[in-house]
Design an enzyme around this catalytic site. Structure first.
Site, PDB file in Angstrom:
ATOM      1  N   HIS A  17       0.912  -1.135   0.051  1.00 56.91           N
ATOM      2  CA  HIS A  17       0.015   0.011   0.051  1.00 56.91           C
ATOM      3  C   HIS A  17       0.907   1.259  -0.021  1.00 56.91           C
ATOM      4  CE1 HIS A  17      -3.138  -2.544   2.389  1.00 56.91           C
ATOM      5  NE2 HIS A  17      -3.392  -2.446   0.997  1.00 56.91           N
ATOM      6  N   LYS A  41     -15.935  -7.575   3.740  1.00 52.42           N
ATOM      7  CA  LYS A  41     -15.314  -7.942   4.735  1.00 52.42           C
ATOM      8  C   LYS A  41     -15.913  -8.063   5.983  1.00 52.42           C
ATOM      9  CE  LYS A  41     -11.298  -7.046   2.033  1.00 52.42           C
ATOM     10  NZ  LYS A  41      -9.896  -6.381   1.755  1.00 52.42           N
ATOM     11  N   ARG A  91      -1.731  -6.068  -8.047  1.00 46.59           N
ATOM     12  CA  ARG A  91      -0.658  -6.903  -7.734  1.00 46.59           C
ATOM     13  C   ARG A  91      -0.420  -8.004  -8.651  1.00 46.59           C
ATOM     14  NH1 ARG A  91      -3.009  -8.940  -1.974  1.00 46.59           N
ATOM     15  NH2 ARG A  91      -4.593  -8.694  -3.358  1.00 46.59           N
ATOM     16  N   SER A 129      -3.139  -7.771   2.924  1.00 46.25           N
ATOM     17  CA  SER A 129      -3.379  -7.208   4.482  1.00 46.25           C
ATOM     18  C   SER A 129      -3.643  -8.638   5.066  1.00 46.25           C
ATOM     19  CB  SER A 129      -4.410  -6.341   4.525  1.00 46.25           C
ATOM     20  OG  SER A 129      -3.903  -4.993   4.131  1.00 46.25           O
TER      21      SER A 129
END
Length: 164
Positions: A17, A41, A91, A129
């Site tokens: 990040h 989430k 990514r 994360s």
């Protein structure tokens, strides 16, 4: 003034990040990093306020960054802030597929919004994360995964969750 919003859950903020924040900050006059509620989430490791504080610590060296939080629609947040750009980090190809669909949705909602994709540095392409949270939960070493200024706080939270 060219403003961009970089939204995310950032639970916790990682070196990947930070790489995106640093590079995006060079492209815009102001980069607004906003911790968003992600309904997909379930349970966050850190509260929104804690995540905002950690990102502020990690980005203190970037003069044109502002960190905030928001719950609601991204396009409404961008309008409120006067931002015409959304920054999204990628990514891998799987990220692109998901983010491309989201960018098209944003364009349909507000044709003035542009999404800018920034590929993370290859050395962080594996980093997420959720991976950091898993490492912390099992007491793994997260050196190099999160900014040094927040590592102790992230590790302490992991130890607390092990006690529960």
């Amino acid at each position: 003034m060219r403003k961009a919003v970089c939204p995310g859950s950032f639970d916790p903020v990682t070196m990947g990040h930070l790489d995106i924040f640093e590079r995006a900050s060079k492209m815009f006059d102001e980069l607004i990093i906003s911790v968003f509620v992600n309904p997909a989430k379930d349970k966050a490791m850190f509260s929104m306020e804690e995540r905002v504080a950690m990102i502020r610590q990690a980005t203190a060296h970037i003069p044109n960054v502002r960190v905030t939080s928001f719950s609601g629609l991204l396009n409404e947040f961008c309008e409120k802030e006067g931002a015409r750009f959304i920054v999204r980090g990628l990514r891998a190809f799987t990220d692109f597929e998901y983010e491309f669909q989201r960018a098209l949705l944003m364009k349909e909602i507000d044709e003035q919004l542009e999404t800018v994709f920034i590929m993370t540095n290859a050395k962080y392409s594996y980093l997420s994360s959720s991976g950091v949270r898993e490492m912390v939960y099992f007491g793994g070493d997260i050196s190099g995964f999160v900014p040094d200024c927040i590592r102790a706080e992230v590790m302490a939270r992991g130890k607390q969750s092990l006690k529960r």
